[in-house]
Design an enzyme around this catalytic site. Sequence first.
Site, mmCIF file in Angstrom:
data_model
loop_
_atom_site.group_PDB
_atom_site.id
_atom_site.type_symbol
_atom_site.label_atom_id
_atom_site.label_comp_id
_atom_site.label_asym_id
_atom_site.label_seq_id
_atom_site.Cartn_x
_atom_site.Cartn_y
_atom_site.Cartn_z
ATOM 1 N N GLU A 29 -5.117 -5.007 11.019
ATOM 2 C CA GLU A 29 -4.077 -3.997 11.175
ATOM 3 C C GLU A 29 -4.286 -3.245 12.485
ATOM 4 O O GLU A 29 -5.043 -2.265 12.520
ATOM 5 C CB GLU A 29 -4.129 -3.003 10.019
ATOM 6 C CG GLU A 29 -3.961 -3.631 8.662
ATOM 7 C CD GLU A 29 -3.479 -2.599 7.652
ATOM 8 O OE1 GLU A 29 -2.344 -2.725 7.206
ATOM 9 O OE2 GLU A 29 -4.234 -1.662 7.350
ATOM 10 N N GLY B 48 2.689 2.185 10.759
ATOM 11 C CA GLY B 48 3.629 3.283 10.546
ATOM 12 C C GLY B 48 4.403 3.677 11.796
ATOM 13 O O GLY B 48 5.063 4.703 11.830
ATOM 14 N N GLU C 185 -6.535 4.681 8.249
ATOM 15 C CA GLU C 185 -6.296 6.100 7.892
ATOM 16 C C GLU C 185 -7.528 6.700 7.220
ATOM 17 O O GLU C 185 -7.806 7.889 7.372
ATOM 18 C CB GLU C 185 -5.044 6.203 6.997
ATOM 19 C CG GLU C 185 -3.778 6.002 7.826
ATOM 20 C CD GLU C 185 -2.597 5.427 7.074
ATOM 21 O OE1 GLU C 185 -2.587 5.468 5.824
ATOM 22 O OE2 GLU C 185 -1.662 4.926 7.743
ATOM 23 N N ASN D 110 0.863 -1.186 0.000
ATOM 24 C CA ASN D 110 0.000 0.000 0.000
ATOM 25 C C ASN D 110 0.901 1.238 0.000
ATOM 26 O O ASN D 110 1.527 1.545 1.010
ATOM 27 C CB ASN D 110 -0.891 -0.053 1.253
ATOM 28 C CG ASN D 110 -1.698 1.213 1.461
ATOM 29 O OD1 ASN D 110 -1.773 2.073 0.573
ATOM 30 N ND2 ASN D 110 -2.303 1.350 2.629
ATOM 31 N N HIS E 28 -9.501 1.167 5.567
ATOM 32 C CA HIS E 28 -8.172 1.352 6.150
ATOM 33 C C HIS E 28 -8.281 2.341 7.313
ATOM 34 O O HIS E 28 -9.043 3.308 7.239
ATOM 35 C CB HIS E 28 -7.192 1.871 5.086
ATOM 36 C CG HIS E 28 -5.781 1.835 5.572
ATOM 37 N ND1 HIS E 28 -5.284 2.774 6.439
ATOM 38 C CD2 HIS E 28 -4.778 0.956 5.338
ATOM 39 C CE1 HIS E 28 -4.016 2.464 6.723
ATOM 40 N NE2 HIS E 28 -3.689 1.370 6.068
ATOM 41 N N SER F 118 3.628 -2.223 10.271
ATOM 42 C CA SER F 118 5.092 -2.280 10.401
ATOM 43 C C SER F 118 5.697 -3.624 9.981
ATOM 44 O O SER F 118 6.671 -4.085 10.570
ATOM 45 C CB SER F 118 5.518 -1.910 11.817
ATOM 46 O OG SER F 118 5.112 -0.569 12.102
ATOM 47 N N LYS G 194 0.097 4.280 -0.191
ATOM 48 C CA LYS G 194 -0.530 5.455 0.456
ATOM 49 C C LYS G 194 -0.336 6.705 -0.416
ATOM 50 O O LYS G 194 -0.334 6.612 -1.632
ATOM 51 C CB LYS G 194 0.023 5.618 1.871
ATOM 52 C CG LYS G 194 -0.140 4.334 2.692
ATOM 53 C CD LYS G 194 0.111 4.505 4.151
ATOM 54 C CE LYS G 194 -0.132 3.166 4.859
ATOM 55 N NZ LYS G 194 0.069 3.227 6.287
HETATM 56 P P1 PGA Z 1 2.935 0.234 7.674
HETATM 57 O O1 PGA Z 1 1.451 0.431 7.114
HETATM 58 O O2 PGA Z 1 3.464 -1.032 7.074
HETATM 59 O O3 PGA Z 1 3.691 1.451 7.209
HETATM 60 O O4 PGA Z 1 2.839 0.151 9.144
HETATM 61 C C1 PGA Z 1 0.590 -0.660 7.008
HETATM 62 C C2 PGA Z 1 -0.738 -0.216 6.436
HETATM 63 O O5 PGA Z 1 -1.208 0.870 6.780
HETATM 64 O O6 PGA Z 1 -1.343 -0.947 5.639
#
Ligand code: PGA
Length: 252
Positions: free
Chosen positions: A168, A174, A98, A10, A96, A214, A12
């Site tokens: 997640e 992140g 976010e 992803n 997601h 992560s 983003k």
């Molecule tokens: P990340 O994001 O690997 O940077 O923690 C995962 C995600 O949001 O799908």
Amino acid sequence: MTRRPFMAGNWKMHLTLSEATELAGEVRRLTSRSRGVDIALVPPFPYLCAVHEKIEESGIAVGAQDCDPRQFGAYTSGVSAPMLASVGCRYVLVGHSERRREFGDTDEVVNQKLLSVLGAGLVPVLCIGETKDERQSGRTKEVLDRQLSKGLQGVNAENIGGTVIAYEPVWAIGTGEVATPAMAQDAHAAIRQWIAMKLGDSVAEAIRLQYGGSVKASNVDGLMACPDIDGALVGGASLTAAEFARIVLFEK
Ligand code: PGA
């Protein structure tokens, strides 16, 4: 039953068009010896066509990060599931964290998006997961239960298709703070159990559950060794071709 692992990157809101196509080309090159793993790249909307072109005939699929639940119409800036299908997308992320946090997507909206993705013949990746507060106050299972029951409203054993669920934990996204394999396995097992209870054992056996938060080259093997983890939804680490390729080529 053996479920085919599924690794998705992803991207983003990162990269320019030329960086995106270069990254796609590198991922293609570095993962060409992967066998038996489904791979998807999930770039920002404006790069979908170019990335699709770059990975055509490689077996790598393209996914979108979101969609509007409606089909077509006077909804300025909306991008719908049928539009995504028409540019060669196979997967669409819905819910997601976010999107939930930054754009206010509720469980109800997430459900409408998921149904519209299924209706367009695409594969939804339903993202769920608890915040730090929710985990610390012992509400993880309750949150997963709510996100699953609302997110999968109207979905049954007949229409669920290849729907993927990505667990997640919000506190791991992140942050560099990855869930331990034991914690992740525990949540994944609970999700599979929920699916078995609501949609039956055969759906539960077949559905693919990704871990996200992560994931890196250095921790993917331990996560993938867990019986209920079938893949990873990778954010930051998917922006470096070699890192993502190592994730795709995880060691069993
Ligand atoms: P990340 O994001 O690997 O940077 O923690 C995962 C995600 O949001 O799908």
